[in-house]
Each structure stands twice: as structure tokens, then as C-alpha cells.
Design an enzyme around this catalytic site. Structure first.
Site, PDB file in Angstrom:
ATOM      1  N   THR A   1       0.827  -1.392   0.281  1.00  0.00           N
ATOM      2  CA  THR A   1       0.092   0.069  -0.017  1.00  0.00           C
ATOM      3  C   THR A   1       0.932   1.279  -0.153  1.00  0.00           C
ATOM      4  OG1 THR A   1      -1.353   1.360   0.869  1.00  0.00           O
ATOM      5  CG2 THR A   1       0.071  -0.590   2.636  1.00  0.00           C
ATOM      6  N   ASP A   2       0.464   2.039  -0.331  1.00  0.00           N
ATOM      7  CA  ASP A   2       1.169   3.461  -0.455  1.00  0.00           C
ATOM      8  C   ASP A   2       0.751   4.086   0.885  1.00  0.00           C
ATOM      9  OD1 ASP A   2      -1.818   4.590  -0.234  1.00  0.00           O
ATOM     10  OD2 ASP A   2      -1.630   6.009  -1.843  1.00  0.00           O
ATOM     11  N   GLU A   3       0.247   3.273   1.672  1.00  0.00           N
ATOM     12  CA  GLU A   3       0.269   3.911   3.387  1.00  0.00           C
ATOM     13  C   GLU A   3       1.615   3.760   3.682  1.00  0.00           C
ATOM     14  OE1 GLU A   3      -2.752   3.571   5.996  1.00  0.00           O
ATOM     15  OE2 GLU A   3      -4.174   3.378   3.876  1.00  0.00           O
TER      16      GLU A   3
ATOM     17  N   TYR B   1      -1.370  -0.248  11.390  1.00  0.00           N
ATOM     18  CA  TYR B   1      -2.064  -1.333   9.907  1.00  0.00           C
ATOM     19  C   TYR B   1      -0.499  -0.499   8.592  1.00  0.00           C
ATOM     20  CZ  TYR B   1      -3.539  -1.517   4.739  1.00  0.00           C
ATOM     21  OH  TYR B   1      -3.496  -1.563   3.237  1.00  0.00           O
TER      22      TYR B   1
ATOM     23  N   LYS C   1       2.460  -3.870   7.030  1.00  0.00           N
ATOM     24  CA  LYS C   1       2.343  -3.620   5.328  1.00  0.00           C
ATOM     25  C   LYS C   1       3.541  -3.492   5.072  1.00  0.00           C
ATOM     26  CE  LYS C   1      -0.455  -4.698   3.202  1.00  0.00           C
ATOM     27  NZ  LYS C   1      -0.438  -5.962   2.808  1.00  0.00           N
TER      28      LYS C   1
HETATM   29  P1  NAD Z   1      -9.542  -6.945   2.421  1.00  0.00           P
HETATM   30  O1  NAD Z   1      -9.965  -6.970   3.752  1.00  0.00           O
HETATM   31  O2  NAD Z   1     -11.608  -6.809   1.948  1.00  0.00           O
HETATM   32  O3  NAD Z   1      -9.506  -9.316   2.077  1.00  0.00           O
HETATM   33  C1  NAD Z   1      -8.764  -9.721   2.883  1.00  0.00           C
HETATM   34  C2  NAD Z   1      -8.674 -10.861   2.743  1.00  0.00           C
HETATM   35  O4  NAD Z   1      -7.666 -11.652   3.674  1.00  0.00           O
HETATM   36  C3  NAD Z   1     -10.337 -11.708   3.007  1.00  0.00           C
HETATM   37  O5  NAD Z   1     -10.642 -12.201   2.327  1.00  0.00           O
HETATM   38  C4  NAD Z   1      -9.624 -12.460   4.788  1.00  0.00           C
HETATM   39  O6  NAD Z   1     -10.248 -13.034   4.703  1.00  0.00           O
HETATM   40  C5  NAD Z   1      -8.655 -12.548   4.291  1.00  0.00           C
HETATM   41  N1  NAD Z   1      -7.104 -13.078   5.546  1.00  0.00           N
HETATM   42  C6  NAD Z   1      -7.520 -11.861   6.439  1.00  0.00           C
HETATM   43  N2  NAD Z   1      -6.658 -13.147   7.494  1.00  0.00           N
HETATM   44  C7  NAD Z   1      -6.565 -14.077   6.822  1.00  0.00           C
HETATM   45  C8  NAD Z   1      -5.379 -15.053   7.101  1.00  0.00           C
HETATM   46  N3  NAD Z   1      -4.055 -15.186   8.535  1.00  0.00           N
HETATM   47  N4  NAD Z   1      -5.154 -15.764   6.197  1.00  0.00           N
HETATM   48  C9  NAD Z   1      -6.106 -16.844   4.827  1.00  0.00           C
HETATM   49  N5  NAD Z   1      -7.159 -14.938   4.908  1.00  0.00           N
HETATM   50  C10 NAD Z   1      -6.700 -13.877   5.795  1.00  0.00           C
HETATM   51  O7  NAD Z   1      -9.009  -6.663   2.180  1.00  0.00           O
HETATM   52  P2  NAD Z   1      -8.598  -5.466   0.515  1.00  0.00           P
HETATM   53  O8  NAD Z   1      -8.828  -4.402   0.916  1.00  0.00           O
HETATM   54  O9  NAD Z   1      -9.140  -6.609  -0.411  1.00  0.00           O
HETATM   55  O10 NAD Z   1      -7.194  -5.784   0.479  1.00  0.00           O
HETATM   56  C11 NAD Z   1      -6.524  -7.015  -0.118  1.00  0.00           C
HETATM   57  C12 NAD Z   1      -4.460  -6.650  -0.126  1.00  0.00           C
HETATM   58  O11 NAD Z   1      -4.232  -4.792  -0.964  1.00  0.00           O
HETATM   59  C13 NAD Z   1      -4.299  -6.375   1.591  1.00  0.00           C
HETATM   60  O12 NAD Z   1      -2.816  -6.641   1.797  1.00  0.00           O
HETATM   61  C14 NAD Z   1      -3.842  -4.956   1.668  1.00  0.00           C
HETATM   62  O13 NAD Z   1      -3.553  -4.364   2.721  1.00  0.00           O
HETATM   63  C15 NAD Z   1      -4.028  -3.671   0.318  1.00  0.00           C
HETATM   64  N6  NAD Z   1      -4.345  -3.276  -0.013  1.00  0.00           N
HETATM   65  C16 NAD Z   1      -5.668  -2.655  -0.020  1.00  0.00           C
HETATM   66  C17 NAD Z   1      -6.000  -0.986  -0.635  1.00  0.00           C
HETATM   67  C18 NAD Z   1      -7.995  -0.851  -0.431  1.00  0.00           C
HETATM   68  O14 NAD Z   1      -8.202   0.145  -0.471  1.00  0.00           O
HETATM   69  N7  NAD Z   1      -8.736  -1.508  -0.262  1.00  0.00           N
HETATM   70  C19 NAD Z   1      -5.809  -0.372  -0.540  1.00  0.00           C
HETATM   71  C20 NAD Z   1      -3.727  -0.586  -0.871  1.00  0.00           C
HETATM   72  C21 NAD Z   1      -3.697  -1.460  -0.258  1.00  0.00           C
END
Ligand code: NAD
Length: 337
Positions: free
Chosen positions: A128-130, A152, A156
């Protein structure tokens, strides 16, 4: 290629899996096998994979990325790991950070260890950009030192450093993507866009943090998934790729657009105490992925946001499912009545 996708039942991971299996995908040869490993926490939902559930190339494993035996067996049977699974909500990390360290740092370490054990594997760490922290003006390049603010973002950043360490120490083919804020259908309604949409569709007020002048760059989930695919197919080992959406907006500006799309006005907004440690602005420079891999976002924010609102309007049963309480409900009592 056989691809293990962790967190493939979550918001971004499920879009990625659906795009991998979609006919006409324009980046590379279709995968022979896509296995989703997902613990189905409150944020995961198997229904997110319904459109591809009958594809013979898809396998679903409910399990934890911290389960070493399971991870070892799964990594053994795949050529690449695309790692999305995470605890992903900043407010929850502020309320209770422990699970974030376990899932977001120890989780990828477990996967990396298995990848090293089983020989040449490609590992894409979705970050993430964070991790860069706030930037008052300009945009961070991939060279910027990490300065995360929330637990968080720190977790990351820890995962990114761990992944790079496995590249340097073991020669593992690790590639990292750092994207801006994603939006689109099927995002759990704890994140700002679906949270505001679902509240407004219910005729409730929306909580705007602080003065609402925090700026975020918005990236449609489909553009993000295309970028991750490009990095998987043609990225270079040991490299980091920023992924931006090209549209910076203050939270006030975002709120105005959502009010309009949901037929509400500013009376539906309640300004609440700011999030602790709230970064004022994120902005990534994504020149590298544009020049090296030909990425640029295709989705217009105006169209994408309208489509997202329409999706939540039409899919109440998806977002009305039971969910854990929000950690940071700072709305005043009258609004909750
Ligand atoms: P989300 O919270 O919607 O989904 C996370 C998924 O991971 C869920 O399906 C959950 O069941 C699964 N999970 C959690 N803990 C687990 C574990 N211990 N074992 C197996 N599965 C597990 O998240 P998202 O928004 O789809 O984000 C996906 C990735 O992208 C993350 O790594 C997040 O840091 C990164 N990200 C997200 C955003 C955003 O805007 N949503 C931005 C930048 C980066």
C-alpha cells in the site's frame, strides 16, 4: 502457470481471481490453476467468487496463512503466490493492533519461507502507499524511505521489508506493488466509500473525520488488478512498483460526490473527531510501472463511482450480512437512533 492467491475471497483478491479467469484477459496466457487460500474472516466472502465458482481451474481452500503445514503443501503445488490476505482496516489496527502484526507480518513470512523451500517461485506482495506516510506536496517514488503512521501501515511496511529480505538473502523472486486507495463493488462497508454509500442508502448520516481535507488518490479495483497482473507477468525480481489511480480528492470532495449520487445533501454529514495519526495526504509517483510495464489506469472515477453506488443499491443482500461492530463509531447518539 499455477497461481496461489491468498485473500482471494476479499475485495481486491476476488476481483483479481475473477480477472485471472476471465476470457479475453489481455496481459498473458491464462493460468492453468488458480487456488484461493482464504481464512474467510469477517472481510472475506465466498460469494465474491460465485461468478467463477464453476471454473475447473479454480480451487478454494479455507485456511489461515499462518498455518505452516497448509501453506507448505499449497506453495509446493504452485509457481507463483500473489499475496493479498491481510487485516486491512486502519481503524481496527488503531483499536487493536496485535492481529495486524500476526496476519500482515508473520503471514507473509510463513509464505516466503515456504516459497524458498520449494525452489523457484514468484512472490507478489500486494502492499500500500500508506507505507510511505503522509506527503504534503508532490508524490513519493519507490525510493522513498518508509514512514508508516498507523499500526496497519507499519505492519504492511514490515511485510515489504521481510519480502525484500527474502529476495536479498535467498534470491527469491519477490515483487512488490504499492497502490493507492481502491474502490469498486464488493468492498466491505467499513471503508469510507462503501460505508458512506450504504449509510446514505439507508437514510443515515455519514461520519466525516476532522475537517475532511485529507487527500487520497483513488484507484478503481479493476485497474489495480491489471497492474498486479502486469507485475506478475513482466515485473522484475526485487523491484517495487507504485500503482496510482490518477485522481486526487479531498474527503470533503469525495463526500460531495457520494451525496449527489445517493440523492442526499450536506445535512447528512456529521463531522466527527479526527482519526488518530491521520495522514493528511498520500500520493504515489507511478512513472516506473507506466514506463516499464505500460500501465495506466483506464477507469474514469466519475463513471466508476456511479457504477459502484449502483452496485450497492442493487446488492443489499451482500452488504446487509452480519458483521463485527465498527471499532471507531464516533457518531453522536441522536444519529444512531
Ligand atoms: P479485505 O479486507 O477486503 O480482504 C482481506 C482478505 O484476506 C479477506 O478475504 C480475509 O478473509 C482474508 N484473510 C485475512 N486474514 C487472513 C489469514 N490469516 N489467512 C488467510 N486469509 C486471511 O482487503 P482488501 O481491501 O481486498 O485488500 C487486499 C490487499 O490489498 C491487502 O493486503 C491490503 O493491505 C492491500 N491494499 C488494499 C487497499 C484498499 O484500498 N483496499 C489499498 C492498498 C493496499
Amino acid at each position: 502457470m499455477r497461481i496461489l492467491v491468498t485473500g482471494g475471497a476479499g475485495f481486491i483478491g476476488s476481483h483479481f481471481v475473477r480477472s485471472l479467469l476471465a476470457p479475453g484477459e489481455d496481459t498473458a496466457a491464462p493460468p492453468a490453476l488458480v487456488t484461493v487460500l482464504d481464512a474467510l474472516t469477517y472481510a472475506g466472502d465466498r460469494a465474491n467468487l460465485t461468478p467463477v465458482a464453476h471454473d475447473p481451474r479454480l480451487a478454494f481452500v479455507q485456511g489461515d496463512i499462518l498455518d505452516e503445514g497448509l501453506v507448505d503443501r499449497l506453495v509446493a503445488g504452485h509457481d507463483a503466490v500473489v499475496h493479498f490476505a491481510a487485516e486491512s482496516h486502519v481503524d481496527r489496527s488503531i483499536a487493536a493492533g496485535r492481529a495486524f502484526v500476526a496476519t500482515n507480518v508473520l503471514g507473509p513470512q510463513t509464505l516466503l519461507e515456504a516459497a524458498v523451500r520449494h525452489g523457484p517461485r514468484t512472490f507478489v506482495q500486494v502492499s500500500t502507499d500508506e507505507v510511505y506516510g503522509t506527503i504534503p506536496a508532490g508524490s513519493w517514488t519507490e525510493e522513498q524511505p518508509l514512514a508508516p503512521s498507523s499500526p496497519y501501515a507499519a505492519s504492511k511496511a514490515g511485510a515489504d521489508l521481510m519480502a525484500l529480505a527474502y529476495h536479498r538473502t535467498h534470491g527469491l523472486d519477490v515483487r512488490i506493488t504499492r497502490c493507492s486507495n481502491n474502490y469498486g463493488p464488493r468492498q466491505f462497508p467499513e471503508k469510507v466509500i462503501p460505508r458512506f454509500i450504504t449509510r446514505l442508502l439507508d437514510g443515515r448520516k455519514v461520519p466525516l473525520y476532522g475537517d475532511g481535507r485529507h487527500v487520497r488518490d483513488w484507484l478503481h479495483v479493476e485497474d489495480h488488478c491489471r497492474a498486479v497482473r502486469l507485475v506478475l507477468d513482466r515485473g522484475r525480481p526485487g523491484e517495487i512498483y507504485n500503482v496510482g489511480g490518477g485522481l486526487e480528492l479531498s474527503n470533503r470532495g469525495l463526500t460531495r460526490r457520494l451525496l449527489e449520487l445517493c440523492g442526499a445533501d450536506w445535512d447528512s454529514v456529521e463531522q466527527v473527531a479526527d482519526r488518530k495519526g491521520h495522514d493528511a495526504r498520500y500520493s504515489v509517483d507511478w512513472t516506473k510501472i507506466r514506463t516499464e510495464l505500460g500501465y495506466s489506469p483506464r477507469r474514469s472515477f466519475t463513471e466508476g463511482l456511479a457504477e459502484t453506488v449502483a452496485w450497492y443499491r442493487e446488492n443489499r443482500s451482500w452488504w446487509e450480512r452480519p458483521s463485527p461492530p465498527e471499532p471507531h463509531l464516533s457518531l453522536s447518539a441522536p444519529e444512531r437512533n
